[in-house]
Design an enzyme around this catalytic site. Structure first.
Site, short mmCIF file in Angstrom:
data_model
loop_
_atom_site.label_atom_id
_atom_site.label_comp_id
_atom_site.label_asym_id
_atom_site.label_seq_id
_atom_site.Cartn_x
_atom_site.Cartn_y
_atom_site.Cartn_z
N GLY A 18 124.66 32.74 29.10
CA GLY A 18 125.46 32.63 30.32
C GLY A 18 126.08 33.96 30.74
O GLY A 18 125.43 35.02 30.71
N ILE A 19 127.34 33.88 31.13
CA ILE A 19 128.05 35.05 31.65
C ILE A 19 128.15 36.15 30.58
O ILE A 19 127.97 37.34 30.87
CB ILE A 19 129.46 34.63 32.14
CG1 ILE A 19 129.32 33.77 33.42
CG2 ILE A 19 130.35 35.83 32.38
CD1 ILE A 19 130.61 33.08 33.86
N ASP A 59 134.00 32.70 15.33
CA ASP A 59 134.70 31.64 16.08
C ASP A 59 135.98 32.28 16.61
O ASP A 59 136.84 32.68 15.82
CB ASP A 59 135.02 30.47 15.14
CG ASP A 59 135.84 29.38 15.83
OD1 ASP A 59 136.28 29.58 16.98
OD2 ASP A 59 136.05 28.33 15.19
N ASN A 86 135.31 36.53 26.58
CA ASN A 86 134.52 35.68 27.47
C ASN A 86 134.30 34.27 26.91
O ASN A 86 134.20 33.32 27.67
CB ASN A 86 133.16 36.37 27.71
CG ASN A 86 132.13 35.41 28.25
OD1 ASN A 86 132.15 35.06 29.44
ND2 ASN A 86 131.23 34.94 27.40
N TYR A 154 141.14 22.01 31.05
CA TYR A 154 140.44 23.29 31.23
C TYR A 154 141.24 24.21 32.17
O TYR A 154 141.50 25.37 31.84
CB TYR A 154 139.04 23.03 31.79
CG TYR A 154 138.25 24.28 32.08
CD1 TYR A 154 137.63 24.98 31.05
CD2 TYR A 154 138.12 24.77 33.39
CE1 TYR A 154 136.90 26.13 31.31
CE2 TYR A 154 137.40 25.91 33.66
CZ TYR A 154 136.79 26.59 32.62
OH TYR A 154 136.08 27.74 32.88
N LYS A 158 143.11 27.84 31.29
CA LYS A 158 142.74 29.09 31.97
C LYS A 158 143.92 29.69 32.75
O LYS A 158 144.00 30.91 32.93
CB LYS A 158 141.56 28.82 32.91
CG LYS A 158 140.26 28.50 32.17
CD LYS A 158 139.78 29.70 31.36
CE LYS A 158 138.42 29.48 30.75
NZ LYS A 158 137.92 30.67 30.04
N THR A 191 125.26 28.63 34.89
CA THR A 191 125.11 28.93 33.45
C THR A 191 124.90 27.58 32.76
O THR A 191 125.10 26.53 33.37
CB THR A 191 126.39 29.57 32.87
OG1 THR A 191 127.44 28.60 32.92
CG2 THR A 191 126.80 30.83 33.61
#
Ligand code: NAD
Length: 261
Positions: A18-19, A59, A86, A154, A158, A191
């Site tokens: 992904g990103i 992790d 990330n 989520y 964030k 993604t």
């Protein structure tokens, strides 16, 4: 322009896909030395082979893993100048609404998305300060800025990253550390995480995947999903000396989604 990161040494978490993988690839092309980390050993090894950069299994929610990751970066590069936090968890299998989110899931989200970023910053600051400064880039989200009822935990995790980043930026500036710290807020970027989110939404609603995809697309004024490379370009700018006077800021990369939602 190339060589924008010549001489820089970077650690990129969640770099296996992904990103994160796009950031690793872009940074490498611009001359950085990189340590790619990920929790998934097989994916990390595959990405390392494809992108031709070393990897380390980590992790991000483990303090011990952070210490061994930074030891590994020190062993390979004698320190580092750029940290990209990330790695993140986006998926609660469609059960992240105010009525469905379970406390265990809520805690898991914060353990990885928020505490993981915090530990990384805390451990990196003295190392970066010692070697004359650097750039910390934390992946937040559009969900930190726009209320998103199906991403309750989520979005909160964030938003915490965003506020933490500002405090870290101020702390570093006021202590003369020459460490800049900024957030990137991706909108909807294609993604594995984003695909899974749309699949879960379709399953829960009993709707065809295409209908959900069209609904998601309709929220983006520019009319298309972003590409991981769009986020990698933003990270490149923040990592480079071109951003030398930018700290504590939010770089929103969302095709205008925050303007209308
Ligand atoms: P992804 O799920 O496709 O990839 C995430 C990577 O992080 C995976 O390789 C995974 O193995 C790794 N990872 C997960 N938990 C980890 C842990 N505890 N320790 C170390 N590695 C771990 O996700 P993505 O879409 O590429 O997202 C990357 C970042 O961007 C995340 O922080 C995400 O929240 C954020 N973001 C993504 C989008 C989007 O639309 N894709 C939007 C906003 C924000």
């Amino acid at each position: 322009m190339s060589g924008r990161l010549n001489g820089k040494r970077a650690v990129v978490t969640g770099g296996a896909r992904g990103i994160g993988a796009a950031i690793v690839s872009r940074f490498r092309d611009e001359g950085a030395e990189i340590l790619l980390t990920d929790i998934d050993p097989a994916a990390a090894e595959a990405a390392s082979r494809e992108l031709k950069v070393p990897y380390f299994v980590q992790d991000v929610s483990s303090e011990d893993d952070w210490r061994s990751t930074l030891d590994e970066a020190h062993r390979r590069f004698s320190g580092f100048d750029v940290l990209v936090n990330n790695a993140g968890l986006g998926d609660l299998s469609g059960k992240d609404s105010p009525e469905t989110a379970q406390l265990d899931d809520w805690r898991r989200m914060f353990t990885i998305n928020t505490e993981g970023v915090f530990i990384g910053c805390r451990e990196a600051i003295p190392v970066m300060a010692e070697s004359g400064g650097g750039s910390i880039i934390n992946l937040s989200s559009i969900a930190a800025l726009v209320p998103t009822p199906f991403l309750t935990a989520y979005g909160a995790s964030k938003a915490a990253v965003m506020q933490m980043t500002k405090s870290i930026a101020l702390h570093c500036a006021q202590n003369g550390y020459k460490i800049r710290c900024n957030t990137i807020h991706p909108g909807q970027i294609r993604t594995p995480m984003h695909d899974k989110l749309m699949e879960d939404t379709a399953k829960l609603a009993g709707a065809p995947f295409e209908a959900v995809r069209d609904d998601y697309l309709s929220r983006i004024p520019m009319g298309e999903f972003g590409d991981p490379a769009d986020i990698a370009n933003a990270a490149l700018f923040l990592a480079s000396d071109e951003a030398r006077f930018i700290t504590g800021s939010r770089l929103v990369v969302d095709g205008g989604m925050n303007l209308v939602n």
